[in-house]
Design an enzyme around this catalytic site. Structure first.
Site, PDB file in Angstrom:
ATOM      1  CE1 TYR A  82      -3.279  -2.799   0.353  1.00 17.04           C
ATOM      2  CE2 TYR A  82      -3.669  -2.150   2.632  1.00 17.04           C
ATOM      3  CZ  TYR A  82      -3.959  -2.951   1.546  1.00 17.04           C
ATOM      4  OH  TYR A  82      -4.942  -3.905   1.658  1.00 17.04           O
ATOM      5  CG  PHE A 108     -12.983  -3.981  -1.594  1.00 21.18           C
ATOM      6  CD1 PHE A 108     -12.128  -2.951  -1.232  1.00 21.18           C
ATOM      7  CD2 PHE A 108     -12.700  -4.700  -2.742  1.00 21.18           C
ATOM      8  CE1 PHE A 108     -11.014  -2.644  -1.988  1.00 21.18           C
ATOM      9  CE2 PHE A 108     -11.591  -4.397  -3.510  1.00 21.18           C
ATOM     10  CZ  PHE A 108     -10.744  -3.359  -3.146  1.00 21.18           C
ATOM     11  N   PRO A 109     -15.468  -4.080   2.760  1.00 19.89           N
ATOM     12  CG  PRO A 109     -15.189  -3.262   4.921  1.00 19.89           C
ATOM     13  CD  PRO A 109     -14.423  -3.600   3.684  1.00 19.89           C
ATOM     14  CG  LEU A 110     -18.623   0.014   4.147  1.00 22.51           C
ATOM     15  CD1 LEU A 110     -18.315   1.391   4.724  1.00 22.51           C
ATOM     16  CD2 LEU A 110     -20.047  -0.405   4.489  1.00 22.51           C
ATOM     17  N   GLY A 111     -17.950  -2.271  -0.189  1.00 17.58           N
ATOM     18  CA  GLY A 111     -17.885  -2.293  -1.647  1.00 17.58           C
ATOM     19  C   GLY A 111     -16.613  -1.752  -2.237  1.00 17.58           C
ATOM     20  N   GLY A 112     -15.829  -1.018  -1.447  1.00 19.63           N
ATOM     21  CA  GLY A 112     -14.553  -0.514  -1.924  1.00 19.63           C
ATOM     22  C   GLY A 112     -14.663   0.448  -3.093  1.00 19.63           C
TER      23      GLY A 112
END
Length: 292
Positions: free
Chosen positions: A59, A210-214
């Protein structure tokens, strides 16, 4: 719903943590964020009780500049007791784009994480396989065996696997204990329920990335707004609460580069979904939710 989980049986973490990928920028091609703002996010997360931060040495800035690990070290070192930092190895990023790394490239990646985080041992290291979807039919044995050897050397405390199917998890467990699985999973992406179920049966952490869709998927399930209205919450907060309600083994690591967004995400810890709420959201098995 318990607020904590014992990762690997000996590291107690809050089930709602922080993903570090968004500390650098909001997404691919987005402008770089102010490093001091990122450091403020990290400090505030710890102040609010976050004990699980997910990162990776890869990252990094698009120009190869110092990345998320450096920000974590600058903001939080010397690290507070009880903070668990998880990282990932596997992909290699070069001028021609990302590729899957070889077994021989894993030790240098582990060492790079140790150096950039300023640690003598990494709490949790995931072997990430594939580049997009989980690569069905591909063996991870050679690569996972390298990490198992590094664990025996004392450089790694616990091992995980990422972007895998159930067969990969089973294969890895024949080589060394697996403490966590990190897969793409959220309210609109539920293909990996078989992996979640396997984790639930064995007490292995299931950590959706991506727990919120990323930013790559629309997570606005029709039931989210209805449930959010009942709780005076946002749909994103309910989506995180839904993940935590799936099973006692699910952890969530939403990422952000904003203190306000961090605080909004962490408010999901106070939302307890009722049976009426769950009936309005995608259904899960009673076993996953810890029922009979």
């Amino acid at each position: 719903m318990t607020d904590q989980f014992r990762l690997g049986g000996d590291l107690t973490v809050d089930r709602l943590g922080l993903g570090a990928m968004r500390l650098l920028r909001g997404g691919p091609g987005a402008p770089a964020r102010d490093p001091e703002t990122a450091r403020a996010v990290l400090r505030r997360a710890v102040e609010l009780g976050v004990t699980h931060i997910d990162t990776a040495h890869f990252y990094r800035g698009e120009d190869g500049s110092a990345g998320a690990n450096a920000l974590i070290r600058e903001a939080l070192s010397p690290y507070p007791g009880g903070l668990v930092i998880a990282t990932k190895v596997g992909p290699v990023f070069g001028p021609d784009g990302p590729r899957q790394g070889t077994a021989a490239e894993l030790r240098p990646q582990v060492e790079a994480n140790l150096e950039s985080l300023g640690l003598d041992r990494l709490d949790l290291v995931y072997l990430r396989i594939g580049l997009a979807g989980a690569p069905h039919g591909e063996s991870l044995a050679e690569r996972f065996a390298v990490l198992a050897a590094l664990r025996e050397e004392g450089l790694i405390r616990h091992l995980g696997v990422s972007n895998v199917v159930a067969a990969h998890l089973a294969e890895a467990r024949t080589i060394a204990p697996v403490a966590a699985v990190q897969n793409n999973f959220h309210i609109a992406e539920r293909d990996e329920t078989a992996v979640l179920d396997a984790c639930a049966r064995s007490g292995i952490a299931f950590v959706p990335f991506f727990p919120l869709g990323g930013g790559r998927a629309d997570i606005d399930d029709p039931g989210l707004a209805k449930v959010a209205g009942r709780h005076g919450a946002t749909t994103r907060q309910v989506a995180l609460a839904w993940l935590l309600a799936l099973s006692p083994v699910t952890l969530a690591i939403p990422g952000t580069g904003s203190v306000a967004h961090l605080e909004e995400n962490l408010t999901a810890r106070s939302i307890t979904l009722t049976e009426e709420d769950l009936a309005d959201l995608p259904r899960v098995s009673a076993r996953m939710r810890g029922g009979s």
